[in-house]
Design an enzyme around this catalytic site. Structure first.
Site, PDB file in Angstrom:
ATOM      1  N   ASP A 196     -24.078   9.737 -23.973  1.00 22.06           N
ATOM      2  CA  ASP A 196     -22.783  10.422 -23.942  1.00 22.06           C
ATOM      3  C   ASP A 196     -22.875  11.612 -24.884  1.00 22.06           C
ATOM      4  OD1 ASP A 196     -20.205  11.400 -24.092  1.00 22.06           O
ATOM      5  OD2 ASP A 196     -19.288   9.409 -23.956  1.00 22.06           O
ATOM      6  N   ALA A 256     -16.024   2.573 -13.010  1.00 18.23           N
ATOM      7  CA  ALA A 256     -15.392   3.772 -13.570  1.00 18.23           C
ATOM      8  C   ALA A 256     -14.723   4.574 -12.458  1.00 18.23           C
ATOM      9  CB  ALA A 256     -16.428   4.607 -14.311  1.00 18.23           C
ATOM     10  N   ARG A 257     -15.495   5.407 -11.774  1.00 18.57           N
ATOM     11  CA  ARG A 257     -14.963   6.218 -10.678  1.00 18.57           C
ATOM     12  C   ARG A 257     -16.046   6.383  -9.614  1.00 18.57           C
ATOM     13  NH1 ARG A 257     -10.692   5.096 -12.125  1.00 18.57           N
ATOM     14  NH2 ARG A 257      -8.907   6.406 -12.718  1.00 18.57           N
ATOM     15  N   ASP A 281     -16.463  -1.639  -8.482  1.00 20.30           N
ATOM     16  CA  ASP A 281     -15.013  -1.758  -8.344  1.00 20.30           C
ATOM     17  C   ASP A 281     -14.405  -0.456  -7.829  1.00 20.30           C
ATOM     18  OD1 ASP A 281     -12.476  -3.228  -8.815  1.00 20.30           O
ATOM     19  OD2 ASP A 281     -12.122  -1.644 -10.286  1.00 20.30           O
ATOM     20  N   GLU A 286     -11.819   5.106  -0.618  1.00 16.61           N
ATOM     21  CA  GLU A 286     -11.064   3.867  -0.792  1.00 16.61           C
ATOM     22  C   GLU A 286      -9.839   3.885   0.110  1.00 16.61           C
ATOM     23  OE1 GLU A 286     -10.211   3.466  -4.964  1.00 16.61           O
ATOM     24  OE2 GLU A 286     -12.330   3.391  -5.520  1.00 16.61           O
ATOM     25  N   HIS A 305     -11.055  -2.021  -6.513  1.00 14.30           N
ATOM     26  CA  HIS A 305     -10.497  -1.148  -7.547  1.00 14.30           C
ATOM     27  C   HIS A 305      -9.386  -1.859  -8.324  1.00 14.30           C
ATOM     28  CE1 HIS A 305     -10.031   3.379  -8.628  1.00 14.30           C
ATOM     29  NE2 HIS A 305      -9.839   2.598  -9.689  1.00 14.30           N
ATOM     30  N   ILE A 306      -9.721  -3.030  -8.857  1.00 12.66           N
ATOM     31  CA  ILE A 306      -8.730  -3.832  -9.579  1.00 12.66           C
ATOM     32  C   ILE A 306      -9.125  -4.056 -11.033  1.00 12.66           C
ATOM     33  CG2 ILE A 306      -7.841  -5.019  -7.533  1.00 12.66           C
ATOM     34  CD1 ILE A 306      -9.653  -7.426  -8.382  1.00 12.66           C
TER      35      ILE A 306
END
Length: 345
Positions: A196, A256-257, A281, A286, A305-306
């Protein structure tokens, strides 16, 4: 001051949670409510705003005479703002107010707040849960056992998964979620490494080994889990070349995304065996389209996505936006405001 407040909740961040939180913060508040249908009815585009639930007409009617709106999903469009001249504060109980037309709110003199970090703990816990599920084939073996099959062949060496203790795990991103995941993985005894470039490297070093090059992190990691934000720089961050850099037989987790990852390349890596497994997830599209390769890819664990769906998240989100209402009533600075220039005008 007795501010007229509309609590526009849904079936996750309930109107009752928003109402109770506002009254705990401002006991004199006059709170009315509007119930939105999400998640029983999917959110979507409403006029010019995205990820919204409910209709402009219902919201306009409910906002009559209201100065404050607390909500998660209500569609605060230009039309809604034009039709709600008394509105002065919108507090959105999510990480970003994507369901609010910020320029229109600014033009109307309406401050917009949001609730960053509300689901960091839940998402971190879900990330680790997904990781354990795919490493140890928990959903797969549960399905066999529930069907009456006692599959001792999962004890075969080639079918066994990894332990976290002593295993090199690479984290991409060290924000509110990634830092929590690092703490948990340290408790398991994993060898945590983190990429990061924007994180405080000293703080990062307390929980893992900083790695300055993404490809080096991938080469060193038997497990990679994604925790970065989606920006122009990170969109498609993990593609075919990055997956190839990971060791054969490694694992990948993305809670994450979806846009961080090239899912077509991931399917290729799973089908070839280069990736031993993956857990997701979040997805590129989606809901996942019918016939998508992910639905038949081997050794994949998927949830819809929960990761942020916990009771604590809903309760925390309500408290965060209620606290902003309290600050506004008392004339204090707002903690997380998208358009602070409105407050000084």
């Amino acid at each position: 001051m007795t501010p007229p407040v509309l609590a526009a909740g849904d079936n996750f961040v309930l109107s009752s949670l928003l109402t109770d939180a506002v009254l705990a913060e401002v006991p004199s508040a006059d709170v009315t409510s509007l119930d939105l249908p999400w998640p029983d009815v999917a959110f979507g585009q409403v006029a010019e705003v995205d990820e919204a639930s409910g209709t402009e007409d219902d919201l306009i009617e409910a906002l009559a005479g209201r100065q404050v709106l607390v909500t998660q999903m209500a569609p605060v469009t230009e039309r809604v703002l034009r039709s709600s001249p008394d509105l002065r504060l919108i507090a959105v109980s999510r990480g970003g107010p994507v369901n609010v037309n910020i320029p229109a709110a600014t033009e109307a003199g309406v401050a917009v707040c949001y609730a960053p970090g509300r689901n960091a703990t839940a998402t971190a816990e879900m990330s680790v849960g997904l990781l354990l599920a795919v490493l140890r084939r928990i959903p797969e073996t549960h399905a066999h056992t529930a069907a009456g099959e006692w599959r001792g062949d999962y004890y075969r060496y080639e079918r066994c998964g990894l332990e976290l203790e002593g295993t090199p795990v690479g984290l991409v991103g060290f924000g509110a979620v990634g830092s929590r995941v690092a703490k948990v993985l340290n408790a398991f005894g994993a060898k945590v490494r983190v990429y990061d470039p924007y994180a405080d490297q000293e703080a990062l070093a307390a929980y893992g080994e900083p790695v300055s090059d993404l490809h080096e992190l991938l080469r060193q990691s038997k497990i990679v889990t994604l925790h970065a934000r989606v920006t122009e720089e990170t969109r498609g961050l993990i593609g075919r070349a990055e997956l190839a850099a990971m060791p054969a037989g490694s694992y990948l987790v993305n809670a994450a995304r979806g846009p961080l990852l090239d899912y077509a390349a991931t399917c290729d890596a799973l089908e070839s065996g280069h990736l031993a497994g993956a857990a997701f997830d979040t997805f590129e599209t989606e809901p996942i389209p019918a016939g998508d390769r992910l639905l038949s890819a081997p050794n994949v664990v998927m949830t819809p996505h929960i990761a942020g769906a916990s009771k604590a998240v809903a309760e925390k989100a309500a408290r965060i936006v209620a606290a902003e209402v309290g600050r506004w009533v008392r004339g204090e600075p707002l903690a997380n405001c998208s358009n602070p220039e409105v407050l000084s005008s």
